[in-house]
Design an enzyme around this catalytic site. Sequence first.
Site, PDB file in Angstrom:
ATOM      1  N   GLU A  55       1.140  -1.131   0.144  1.00  0.00           N
ATOM      2  CA  GLU A  55      -0.439   0.261   0.385  1.00  0.00           C
ATOM      3  C   GLU A  55       0.856   1.270  -0.037  1.00  0.00           C
ATOM      4  OE1 GLU A  55      -2.821   1.577   3.185  1.00  0.00           O
ATOM      5  OE2 GLU A  55      -2.919  -0.798   2.850  1.00  0.00           O
ATOM      6  N   ASP A  56       2.141   1.064   0.938  1.00  0.00           N
ATOM      7  CA  ASP A  56       2.643   2.183   0.918  1.00  0.00           C
ATOM      8  C   ASP A  56       3.990   2.835   0.488  1.00  0.00           C
ATOM      9  OD1 ASP A  56       0.968   3.775   2.463  1.00  0.00           O
ATOM     10  OD2 ASP A  56       1.933   2.465   4.806  1.00  0.00           O
TER      11      ASP A  56
END
Length: 171
Positions: A55-56
Amino acid sequence: MNNRYLKARTLARAKHTGQMYGDVPYYIHLDAVSRLASPFGTDAMIVAQLHDVLEDTETTIDELVADFGFLVADAVSYMTDDKLENRQARKDHINLRLATLDTVEEAARIALIVKACDRLANVRASLYSNHHYYQLYQEEHHVFKQSVYRKGLCEAIWWELDNLLRYSEAS
């Protein structure tokens, strides 16, 4: 410590370099989630370290498969928010995905456990340091629990989460 876990922790720290969790390096959050996941085994601790890496960061699912296998990669993938701009849309989408998971599949079981551990770590951190997020978690709790909770799976995590958020209702 298990070599696979150390590899996951090292990779997560490298991938999240420079990212912050409030006022502290991001790995503080990852370690907190991992500690909460520790009663559920090494794979849960590994997924806890890696739960935000897709996600990051620029990490791919193929990298996770190559380094940790399909079980870990699938569990992390199940937990990963889609890159939608609106928080509500992201949460709606992931909650729908999590609601469909069946704990008969090991990756799904681990994902649900780590997702609950992640939320508990976030609620604990926000309880004293970020009231805005604490209120968001309180508002989201009912829908989050409907999507993630499975009877008999990590009951102690849910007990604390419910109690912390119930405490906030009285505040």
